[in-house]
Scaffold this active site. Sequence first.
Site, PDB file in Angstrom:
ATOM      1  N   ASP A 114       0.858  -1.186   0.000  1.00 13.44           N
ATOM      2  CA  ASP A 114       0.000   0.000   0.000  1.00 13.44           C
ATOM      3  C   ASP A 114       0.894   1.235   0.000  1.00 13.44           C
ATOM      4  O   ASP A 114       1.229   1.776   1.054  1.00 13.44           O
ATOM      5  CB  ASP A 114      -0.890   0.042   1.254  1.00 13.44           C
ATOM      6  CG  ASP A 114      -1.875  -1.102   1.325  1.00 13.44           C
ATOM      7  OD1 ASP A 114      -2.892  -1.044   0.624  1.00 13.44           O
ATOM      8  OD2 ASP A 114      -1.631  -2.055   2.098  1.00 13.44           O
ATOM      9  N   ARG A 117       4.402   2.665   2.792  1.00 14.65           N
ATOM     10  CA  ARG A 117       5.104   1.545   3.422  1.00 14.65           C
ATOM     11  C   ARG A 117       6.615   1.586   3.208  1.00 14.65           C
ATOM     12  O   ARG A 117       7.347   0.912   3.927  1.00 14.65           O
ATOM     13  CB  ARG A 117       4.567   0.214   2.885  1.00 14.65           C
ATOM     14  CG  ARG A 117       3.054   0.046   2.930  1.00 14.65           C
ATOM     15  CD  ARG A 117       2.458   0.225   4.299  1.00 14.65           C
ATOM     16  NE  ARG A 117       1.064  -0.204   4.325  1.00 14.65           N
ATOM     17  CZ  ARG A 117       0.167   0.201   5.191  1.00 14.65           C
ATOM     18  NH1 ARG A 117       0.499   1.085   6.135  1.00 14.65           N
ATOM     19  NH2 ARG A 117      -1.066  -0.252   5.156  1.00 14.65           N
ATOM     20  N   ARG A 131      -6.544  10.267   2.909  1.00 17.91           N
ATOM     21  CA  ARG A 131      -6.234   9.224   1.931  1.00 17.91           C
ATOM     22  C   ARG A 131      -7.101   9.370   0.681  1.00 17.91           C
ATOM     23  O   ARG A 131      -6.832   8.733  -0.339  1.00 17.91           O
ATOM     24  CB  ARG A 131      -6.438   7.844   2.557  1.00 17.91           C
ATOM     25  CG  ARG A 131      -5.509   7.559   3.729  1.00 17.91           C
ATOM     26  CD  ARG A 131      -5.900   6.277   4.442  1.00 17.91           C
ATOM     27  NE  ARG A 131      -5.730   5.109   3.595  1.00 17.91           N
ATOM     28  CZ  ARG A 131      -6.257   3.905   3.868  1.00 17.91           C
ATOM     29  NH1 ARG A 131      -6.987   3.738   4.963  1.00 17.91           N
ATOM     30  NH2 ARG A 131      -6.045   2.892   3.056  1.00 17.91           N
ATOM     31  N   LYS A 148      -9.497   1.465  -4.709  1.00 15.57           N
ATOM     32  CA  LYS A 148     -10.177   1.017  -3.488  1.00 15.57           C
ATOM     33  C   LYS A 148     -10.905   2.181  -2.832  1.00 15.57           C
ATOM     34  O   LYS A 148     -10.677   3.342  -3.202  1.00 15.57           O
ATOM     35  CB  LYS A 148      -9.143   0.390  -2.528  1.00 15.57           C
ATOM     36  CG  LYS A 148      -7.998   1.339  -2.117  1.00 15.57           C
ATOM     37  CD  LYS A 148      -6.919   0.593  -1.359  1.00 15.57           C
ATOM     38  CE  LYS A 148      -5.810   1.514  -0.911  1.00 15.57           C
ATOM     39  NZ  LYS A 148      -4.697   0.820  -0.245  1.00 15.57           N
ATOM     40  N   HIS A 149     -11.799   1.945  -1.879  1.00 16.97           N
ATOM     41  CA  HIS A 149     -12.281   0.678  -1.330  1.00 16.97           C
ATOM     42  C   HIS A 149     -13.723   0.526  -1.781  1.00 16.97           C
ATOM     43  O   HIS A 149     -14.620   1.126  -1.190  1.00 16.97           O
ATOM     44  CB  HIS A 149     -12.226   0.684   0.193  1.00 16.97           C
ATOM     45  CG  HIS A 149     -10.878   1.018   0.765  1.00 16.97           C
ATOM     46  ND1 HIS A 149     -10.413   2.306   0.883  1.00 16.97           N
ATOM     47  CD2 HIS A 149      -9.896   0.208   1.237  1.00 16.97           C
ATOM     48  CE1 HIS A 149      -9.207   2.285   1.426  1.00 16.97           C
ATOM     49  NE2 HIS A 149      -8.862   1.030   1.647  1.00 16.97           N
ATOM     50  N   HIS A 153     -11.134  -1.343  10.400  1.00 16.92           N
ATOM     51  CA  HIS A 153     -10.103  -2.133  11.068  1.00 16.92           C
ATOM     52  C   HIS A 153     -10.597  -2.641  12.422  1.00 16.92           C
ATOM     53  O   HIS A 153     -10.152  -3.682  12.905  1.00 16.92           O
ATOM     54  CB  HIS A 153      -8.834  -1.293  11.289  1.00 16.92           C
ATOM     55  CG  HIS A 153      -8.096  -0.980  10.021  1.00 16.92           C
ATOM     56  ND1 HIS A 153      -8.434   0.089   9.218  1.00 16.92           N
ATOM     57  CD2 HIS A 153      -7.044  -1.596   9.414  1.00 16.92           C
ATOM     58  CE1 HIS A 153      -7.610   0.126   8.180  1.00 16.92           C
ATOM     59  NE2 HIS A 153      -6.757  -0.888   8.278  1.00 16.92           N
ATOM     60  N   ASP A 213     -10.185  -6.336   0.804  1.00 21.78           N
ATOM     61  CA  ASP A 213      -9.305  -5.721   1.794  1.00 21.78           C
ATOM     62  C   ASP A 213      -8.938  -6.833   2.788  1.00 21.78           C
ATOM     63  O   ASP A 213      -9.477  -7.947   2.741  1.00 21.78           O
ATOM     64  CB  ASP A 213     -10.035  -4.570   2.486  1.00 21.78           C
ATOM     65  CG  ASP A 213      -9.075  -3.518   3.032  1.00 21.78           C
ATOM     66  OD1 ASP A 213      -7.883  -3.832   3.202  1.00 21.78           O
ATOM     67  OD2 ASP A 213      -9.523  -2.386   3.296  1.00 21.78           O
TER      68      ASP A 213
END
Length: 861
Positions: free
Chosen positions: A84, A92, A154, A184-185, A197, A275
Site C-alpha cells: 500500500d 510503506r 487518503r 479502493k475501497h 479495522h 481488503d
Amino acid sequence: MTIQTQNSPSTIKKADIGQLLMCGFDGLEPTPGIIDLIENHNLGSIIFFSRNIDTPEQVRQLTTSLQSIARRAGHKRPLLIAVDQENGVVRRLGRKSGTYLPGSMALGALGSSTAARDVAVHVSKELLSLGINWNLAPVLDVNSNPLNPVIGVRSFGEEPVAVGQLGMAQVEGYHRGGVATSVKHFPGHGDTATDSHIGVPVIDKTLEELEQVELAPFRQTINTGADALAYPSSIMVGHIVLPQISGDKVSSLSPAIATNLLRQRMGYKGVIITDCLEMGAVKDTVGTPQGALEALRAGNDIAMISHTLDFQRSAIDLLNNAYDKGTLNQDAVVASLKRVEQLKDKFLTWDIVLDNMPSLSEPALELSKRLYNKVPTIVRDNKNVIPIRPGKDDRIIFLGAHVPQTLAIDSEIEPFNTFYDSLKKRHDNLEYIIYTPNTSRGELAEIVRSSDWVIVGTANANLHPFQVDMVKYIHKVAKRLVVAAVMNPYDLMAFPEIDTYVVAYEYTPPAHEAVVSAIFGETISNSHLPVTIPDVLVERKKPVCMIEKYSPEIHLNQVTTLWNNVYGEDWPLGSEKIEKTLRTAKNGNYWAATDCQTGEVIGFVATQVKYAEKKGELMLLMTHPQYERRGIGSLLHDHALDYLRLQSCNTYMLGSTYPRFFPGLPQDKEQHQSFFERRGWKFQTKHVWDLVGNLDQETVGNKSVEDRMKREKIWFGRIKPSELWELLAFQRRYFPFWLRAYQHHANLGDFQDFLVARQDNKNGKLLASLVLNTTHTTHPDRGDLIWTDDKLFTDASGGMACVGVAEEERGRGIGIGIVVEANKILMKRGVKKSYVDWVELVDFYRRTGYEKWRGYRCASL
C-alpha cells in the site's frame, strides 16, 4: 493454463487454490511460514507492510528470495508482490526506501491530474526497482464525511468527478511505469464514521444515491475500457455494510457487491480482491478463514489475509475442503484463476523479477520539493499574521499534538518532530512542547503569554477533544496564533473562532517543511481545500478563469484575437482558417479559458482523438501572454488530458497529424518546452520541418530526373475512383499512418489530387503515391495548407504531402521523380509557392528546389 474441472478437481486444488490468496508475514526475511505457503500451497500473492521494509538493498534481497523460492517450487508464474504505497500518511517504503511524495488529499488540493500521474510514474519506478510489482492504490473513496476516521486525507477530496480524474491519472501513471494497480475501497468508504479495522461501517444508501457519489469515480475508470491504461488492473472491495444493497452482509463477502454490482452491473473485467480479512469488520463477525471462503463465493478473485499464519493456513484448508465438497463453485474458481493469470502475464516475467530487475531508482527530490511547495493551503488569515517575521530576539513556541498510532497509518512515534526541525532552521529562539490529554494548561499559560508567536499543530483535532481544548485555550492567551492542521482539514470546524489556519494534509517531513515555508512567507501557495468544512465560513480564493466548452458562435472571434496575441506576428491566421481546422478535426473537442472578471478569452486548448489507435492529440494550447505563469496553461493542459483519458487514449501527441496547426512545438516557441517537459512530455532530439519551394520554369523541371524515369519506365498519373481500392491497399500495406488522410480526401471527391507512379503504364504496378493540394482546386474542407496569408504562402499556393515509395522499389529515384512531377502539376495550377509539411529528409527535397520554412519539436506522452 488448461484446467480439467471435471476429471481432476484435486489437481486444481493442490496446484491452484493458493493463487487466490494474498498473504503477509512479519520480518525482513522470508519466514518459515511464508516459505511453506509458497512451496506447499502455491501461494500466488504476497503483501508487504512497513515491518518488511528497511533499506532498498534489503527489500531487493527479500523480493528476489521470495521469487526464487516460488521458481524452485515449480510456480508457473512469478509472485505478485504488493504494497500500500498511497503516499502521504500511508507509505510503506519508509524514509530509507522511497521518495516522499504528496498523498491523495494533498494532490486534491493541487487539483492537477498531471501531478497525480507524475507521482504515480515515479512511485512505480521505485517499486519495480525493489521487486514490488503491485501497488494497492489509488484510493477512489469520496471523503464526504468529516468524521471519517480511516479515509480522510487518503481520499483526493469530496467531489466525485475530481476524485475520478485524479485516480484515473494515477492508474495510468502506475501502468505506464509497469506496476499493477488496485483502486479502493469499493463500493466507497468515504461516508462512514467507523474504522473497518476495528468495527463495521454502515452506509445506508440506495443504489441511486451510491451512483451519484461513491460509485462515480469507480465507474469513470471502468468506463475507459479494459485496454486503456486508465483501466484498473484490480479493484479492492472494502468491509462495509450497505443495508439497502446487501442486507447485513459485509460488502467484501456479499455476492450483491462483488458479482451483481461490480462484475455484472458495472462490467468490470479485472481482478477483484478483498481488503484484509483480519480487519475487525470480518474477523470479529464471521472470522477470517470463513471470511476467505465467503469472499471467493461472493465473487472476489483474491482473498487477502495479511498477518496471521494460523488464519492463512486455516483458510487454505477451508478452501480446499470446500472445493472437494463442491461448495466452492468450480467454474468460478477457474474464472478467477484465469483473471489472476492474465494479471501476472501482463506485468510479470521470471526474467524481470529474477535476472533483470530494474536498477535502484534515484529519489525524485526535484518533483517532491516542487509539488510539496505548492500543497499547503492557507485557509484563513483574518488578521494577516502570515507571513510571520520574527525578530532575532522574538520568542516562538510550537505546540505539537501527540498523535496516537492507528492501524492504517504509517507515522513516526512523534510526527511533529520534523515540523519542529523546519521551524528551528529558521529561528533559534524556539521552544517545542508535545501536548497530550494530560498536559496542564496552567503550566503553559506563562510560556504562551511571554511568546511573540505561537504555532499549534493539530492532527484530526475534530476527532480528538484534547486538541480542541488546547487550541481554544491558546487562542485566549496568545499574542499571535497560527494553527496548522497536518492531517484532515476539518479541524477548523471544532474551533471556528481561529483567525489563522493552515492545512498541510499529511505529517511527513517535506509536508512540514512546505507548510513552515508558507508560514514564513518563503513560498506562495495557490492550493485549495478539496473538501468543505461544515458550518465554517471559509473565503475561497477567486479563480482567475473559468473553463468553458468551446462554441464557435460565442468564442471564435475571441479565440482568433487570442491567436493574434500569441502567434499573429509570425503566424497570421484568419478566423475562417481557425474555424475550418477545428470543424474538420477528427473527434475534436475544445475549451476556452475566460477571465472571471471580464469574460475575455485568455486561454484555449484543442484536442483530437483517434479512437482506432487509442491516441489523443493536443492540437493547440495557448495562453494570453499577459496571463502567463498564473496556472491557466496548466489548467487547460490537465483539462485536455483528463478528457483524452476518458476517451481511453493510451498515447498522446503534442500537436496533431491532420488537420493541424502544428505537428509539434514550433521552433520559435521552444522557450515553452520546459512547461511541457515538467508535465512528462518527451521531446524528440531532431526537428521536423515544413518546407517551401518557389515554383518557376527554372526550378520545376529536372531533365536528369525525368530522363531517369523514362529509363525506369515509370508512368505518372492520377487515380480514378474505380481504382481507389488499389491506392488504399497500397497505403494500408506500406504507410498505414496515412490511410485515414487518403480516405478523407477520397470521401471529399478530391481524386484530382492523388498522384501515383506505376510501372510501365497506367495499368502497371503501383509504386509510389502522394497527395496534392492547391488553394483554388482542393475541396474547401481540406486543411492541408492554412498559411495562405499574404505574408506567408499567399493565396496562390499549394503543396504536397504523404509522399511514399514502396519499400522494395526504393533506390530507383522514384521518390524524386514523383516530387518533380508534382511540382509541374502545381505550377500548371498557378501555384507560386509550394508547401511540403512534416519533413525529416530535408536534403531529399532540396534536390527539387525546396528549403526549410519552419521547424518543430515533436513530443509524446
